[in-house]
Design a protein around this motif. Structure first.
Motif, PDB file in Angstrom:
ATOM      1  N   ALA A 109      -3.948  -1.658   6.431  1.00 23.84           N
ATOM      2  CA  ALA A 109      -3.203  -1.538   5.178  1.00 23.84           C
ATOM      3  C   ALA A 109      -2.913  -0.083   4.837  1.00 23.84           C
ATOM      4  O   ALA A 109      -1.811   0.269   4.412  1.00 23.84           O
ATOM      5  CB  ALA A 109      -3.976  -2.209   4.044  1.00 23.84           C
ATOM      6  N   HIS A 110      -3.902   0.785   5.037  1.00 23.90           N
ATOM      7  CA  HIS A 110      -3.716   2.198   4.712  1.00 23.90           C
ATOM      8  C   HIS A 110      -2.742   2.866   5.666  1.00 23.90           C
ATOM      9  O   HIS A 110      -1.936   3.715   5.254  1.00 23.90           O
ATOM     10  CB  HIS A 110      -5.062   2.918   4.741  1.00 23.90           C
ATOM     11  CG  HIS A 110      -5.908   2.656   3.534  1.00 23.90           C
ATOM     12  ND1 HIS A 110      -6.630   3.636   2.900  1.00 23.90           N
ATOM     13  CD2 HIS A 110      -6.133   1.528   2.827  1.00 23.90           C
ATOM     14  CE1 HIS A 110      -7.275   3.123   1.868  1.00 23.90           C
ATOM     15  NE2 HIS A 110      -6.991   1.832   1.817  1.00 23.90           N
ATOM     16  N   ALA A 111      -2.806   2.513   6.936  1.00 22.36           N
ATOM     17  CA  ALA A 111      -1.884   3.111   7.906  1.00 22.36           C
ATOM     18  C   ALA A 111      -0.441   2.727   7.584  1.00 22.36           C
ATOM     19  O   ALA A 111       0.465   3.565   7.627  1.00 22.36           O
ATOM     20  CB  ALA A 111      -2.259   2.661   9.321  1.00 22.36           C
ATOM     21  N   VAL A 112      -0.226   1.449   7.267  1.00 19.00           N
ATOM     22  CA  VAL A 112       1.123   1.008   6.922  1.00 19.00           C
ATOM     23  C   VAL A 112       1.611   1.714   5.660  1.00 19.00           C
ATOM     24  O   VAL A 112       2.761   2.184   5.593  1.00 19.00           O
ATOM     25  CB  VAL A 112       1.157  -0.525   6.742  1.00 19.00           C
ATOM     26  CG1 VAL A 112       2.496  -0.977   6.181  1.00 19.00           C
ATOM     27  CG2 VAL A 112       0.897  -1.208   8.081  1.00 19.00           C
ATOM     28  N   GLY A 113       0.746   1.817   4.644  1.00 18.47           N
ATOM     29  CA  GLY A 113       1.125   2.532   3.424  1.00 18.47           C
ATOM     30  C   GLY A 113       1.457   3.989   3.701  1.00 18.47           C
ATOM     31  O   GLY A 113       2.434   4.540   3.176  1.00 18.47           O
ATOM     32  N   ALA A 114       0.655   4.642   4.551  1.00 16.43           N
ATOM     33  CA  ALA A 114       0.897   6.045   4.875  1.00 16.43           C
ATOM     34  C   ALA A 114       2.216   6.227   5.617  1.00 16.43           C
ATOM     35  O   ALA A 114       2.954   7.189   5.376  1.00 16.43           O
ATOM     36  CB  ALA A 114      -0.263   6.591   5.713  1.00 16.43           C
ATOM     37  N   VAL A 115       2.530   5.304   6.514  1.00 10.81           N
ATOM     38  CA  VAL A 115       3.812   5.383   7.234  1.00 10.81           C
ATOM     39  C   VAL A 115       4.990   5.229   6.274  1.00 10.81           C
ATOM     40  O   VAL A 115       5.976   5.979   6.346  1.00 10.81           O
ATOM     41  CB  VAL A 115       3.863   4.310   8.348  1.00 10.81           C
ATOM     42  CG1 VAL A 115       5.283   4.190   8.901  1.00 10.81           C
ATOM     43  CG2 VAL A 115       2.902   4.652   9.467  1.00 10.81           C
ATOM     44  N   MET A 116       4.896   4.289   5.343  1.00 15.43           N
ATOM     45  CA  MET A 116       5.995   4.077   4.402  1.00 15.43           C
ATOM     46  C   MET A 116       6.178   5.278   3.477  1.00 15.43           C
ATOM     47  O   MET A 116       7.305   5.688   3.174  1.00 15.43           O
ATOM     48  CB  MET A 116       5.765   2.809   3.591  1.00 15.43           C
ATOM     49  CG  MET A 116       5.611   1.538   4.419  1.00 15.43           C
ATOM     50  SD  MET A 116       6.830   1.371   5.741  1.00 15.43           S
ATOM     51  CE  MET A 116       8.349   1.178   4.817  1.00 15.43           C
ATOM     52  N   ILE A 117       5.063   5.870   3.021  1.00 18.75           N
ATOM     53  CA  ILE A 117       5.153   7.074   2.201  1.00 18.75           C
ATOM     54  C   ILE A 117       5.779   8.207   3.010  1.00 18.75           C
ATOM     55  O   ILE A 117       6.613   8.977   2.507  1.00 18.75           O
ATOM     56  CB  ILE A 117       3.762   7.471   1.680  1.00 18.75           C
ATOM     57  CG1 ILE A 117       3.333   6.529   0.554  1.00 18.75           C
ATOM     58  CG2 ILE A 117       3.746   8.909   1.190  1.00 18.75           C
ATOM     59  CD1 ILE A 117       4.180   6.647  -0.696  1.00 18.75           C
ATOM     60  N   SER A 118       5.382   8.335   4.268  1.00 22.71           N
ATOM     61  CA  SER A 118       5.940   9.390   5.118  1.00 22.71           C
ATOM     62  C   SER A 118       7.444   9.207   5.302  1.00 22.71           C
ATOM     63  O   SER A 118       8.215  10.173   5.254  1.00 22.71           O
ATOM     64  CB  SER A 118       5.237   9.387   6.479  1.00 22.71           C
ATOM     65  OG  SER A 118       3.852   9.622   6.331  1.00 22.71           O
ATOM     66  N   LEU A 119       7.881   7.970   5.510  1.00 18.19           N
ATOM     67  CA  LEU A 119       9.309   7.704   5.666  1.00 18.19           C
ATOM     68  C   LEU A 119      10.077   8.001   4.378  1.00 18.19           C
ATOM     69  O   LEU A 119      11.161   8.582   4.398  1.00 18.19           O
ATOM     70  CB  LEU A 119       9.529   6.249   6.091  1.00 18.19           C
ATOM     71  CG  LEU A 119       9.070   5.888   7.510  1.00 18.19           C
ATOM     72  CD1 LEU A 119       9.228   4.390   7.755  1.00 18.19           C
ATOM     73  CD2 LEU A 119       9.866   6.679   8.546  1.00 18.19           C
TER      74      LEU A 119
END
Length: 454
Positions: free
Chosen positions: A39-49
């Motif tokens: 969940a955290h990795a997906v959230g971090a990727v979306m924030i990065s994008l």
């Protein structure tokens, strides 16, 4: 996890949110496993994008060509290193996904204004309404983009674009409609009634809390800097800019989106500072204009490095201080230790009373009504409570005293533990950090003997 087990939001468990972010996380859990890291990795990727898209917009479209690199870097750091974005955008809640969707919808809308193709208008509607179906906090984005597109369209038929926006905007509502057809009362309760009627139940001083949240920016150097630079940016565009009309309108759109989101979020009772992170990319774009305007006057119009560098360093220092101050806060390592102890003492079919995070980390299925801790403040007639999967606090305590739960995990609260008599009800207990765990229910005669001994 519940969706992965075949359960449905609203119908099978209480979940007062629009559903798309939950299905989004459940899909990634299927691929990478149902852990907090996924969940955290997906959230971090979306924030990065989202941060990358914000920076690319400023870098490619900032009207002052010699300031574009400075604007791109500044917008990236003002967005990605914003305290609330960094802390809350990278968790399993809807912030990361929503931030990406609203920024992408913004880019589609401004592109659609100057193109005859309908694809960008359709994309703006699809993305903005997907965000609303991931979190109602983003609800104002779709109407603001639609109105702006109609007013500011420079090519093609504006009404055809509006129709494409609306037609594709309907698509993300189908999961919500599917759930509504299966349980209309439950869906209306979770999506509308809970927020309108029940959020502030048993919350004394909810309005005082809101006032504190509304004014929290006064105690945050980073938020204060971002807000003042955004206001300066709007002033630059309005009064002191010779930029093209189309570019000025895009900055005004950032202002309208920021204002709409801030006003909408402020009406929630209670509201929270972290909700305002959804406006950060648009404030960051406006802040770039503010840096340009102030830097041009304090330094030189053709030397953007130092003004932008000063702002970026301040943003980094503010984030660093907040992270240092929070270094000893509860983290997933603590929760995993508690979950490991629960799994050690609980059998797979045992009925477990625990916090939401411990249910998730231990993978023990919560009993019906235990999926949302905040719902325990509600009290309904038995039939209604069963329909909405809600257990009141009083009913919960009754179940705990009756020994319904084979294992109880409870945050360190000696007053509550003594009130419920858990040390007499259970033969074994353990402390793990700030949590107490009880197991091994005594039979009534043992409980009576233990009370006499005490």
């Amino acid at each position: 996890q519940l969706i992965d087990r075949g359960l449905r939001p609203y119908i099978d468990f209480c979940f007062p949110q629009t559903p798309l972010n939950t299905y989004w996380n459940a899909g990634w859990f299927r691929v990478f496993g149902d852990t907090w890291r996924t969940a955290h990795a997906v959230g971090a990727v979306m924030i990065s994008l989202a941060t990358l898209l914000t920076g690319l917009y400023a870098w490619r479209r900032f009207p002052a060509a010699n300031w574009r690199t400075a604007a791109g870097v500044s917008s990236v750091l003002l967005t990605g290193l914003n305290v609330v974005v960094f802390e809350f955008g990278t968790i399993g809640q809807a912030y990361g996904l929503c931030l990406f969707l609203v920024v992408a919808a913004f880019l589609c809308a401004i592109t659609a204004a100057g193109r005859t193709e309908l694809a960008f208008a359709a994309g703006a509607g699809l993305l903005a309404c997907t965000a609303a179906n991931a979190s109602l906090l983003t609800a104002p984005v779709a109407p603001v983009l639609l109105i702006w597109m109609i007013v500011c369209s420079r090519a093609g038929n504006r009404w055809t674009k509006a129709a494409a926006f609306v037609a594709c905007g309907v698509i993300p509502f189908w999961p919500l409609g599917w759930l509504f057809l299966q349980g209309p009362r439950q869906t209306i309760f979770n999506v509308l009634q809970y927020h309108m009627l029940y959020r502030q139940v048993q919350w004394e001083g909810a309005w005082q809390h809101n006032i504190d949240e509304w004014t929290a920016w006064l105690g945050s150097p980073q938020a204060l800097m971002l807000g003042l630079l955004a206001i300066a940016g709007l002033a630059c565009v309005w009064k002191h800019s010779a930029w093209e009309r189309a570019a000025r309108r895009e900055f005004y759109l950032c202002g309208w989106l920021s204002a709409a989101l801030i006003l909408h979020i402020s009406t929630a009772v209670p509201t929270f500072t972290r909700y305002y992170l959804l406006a950060v990319p648009f404030l960051a774009i406006l802040a770039c204009a503010g840096i340009y305007w102030s830097g041009s006057r304090l330094a030189a119009p053709d030397r953007p490095f130092w003004p932008a560098m000063l702002v970026c360093v301040l943003a980094c220092l503010c984030l660093g201080k907040v992270l240092f101050d929070a270094h000893d806060s509860t983290n997933w390592h603590d929760i995993q230790e508690v979950a490991a102890k629960v799994n050690q003492v609980a059998q797979p079919k045992d009925v477990v009373f625990a916090d939401e995070l411990v249910y998730f980390a231990s993978r023990h299925a919560p009993p019906s009504g235990m999926e949302l801790a905040d719902s325990h403040k509600l009290s309904f007639p038995a039939a209604t409570a069963a329909l909405f999967h809600v257990i009141s606090g009083a009913e919960l305590e009754k179940k705990m005293r009756a020994g319904v739960y084979d294992v109880i995990e409870i945050s360190d609260d000696d007053i509550r533990i003594d009130k419920l008599g858990l040390r007499q009800l259970y033969a074994h207990s353990a402390e793990v950090g700030d949590y107490d765990i009880f197991w091994g229910r005594r039979n009534p005669s043992q409980t009576s003997t233990a009370s006499k001994v005490k």
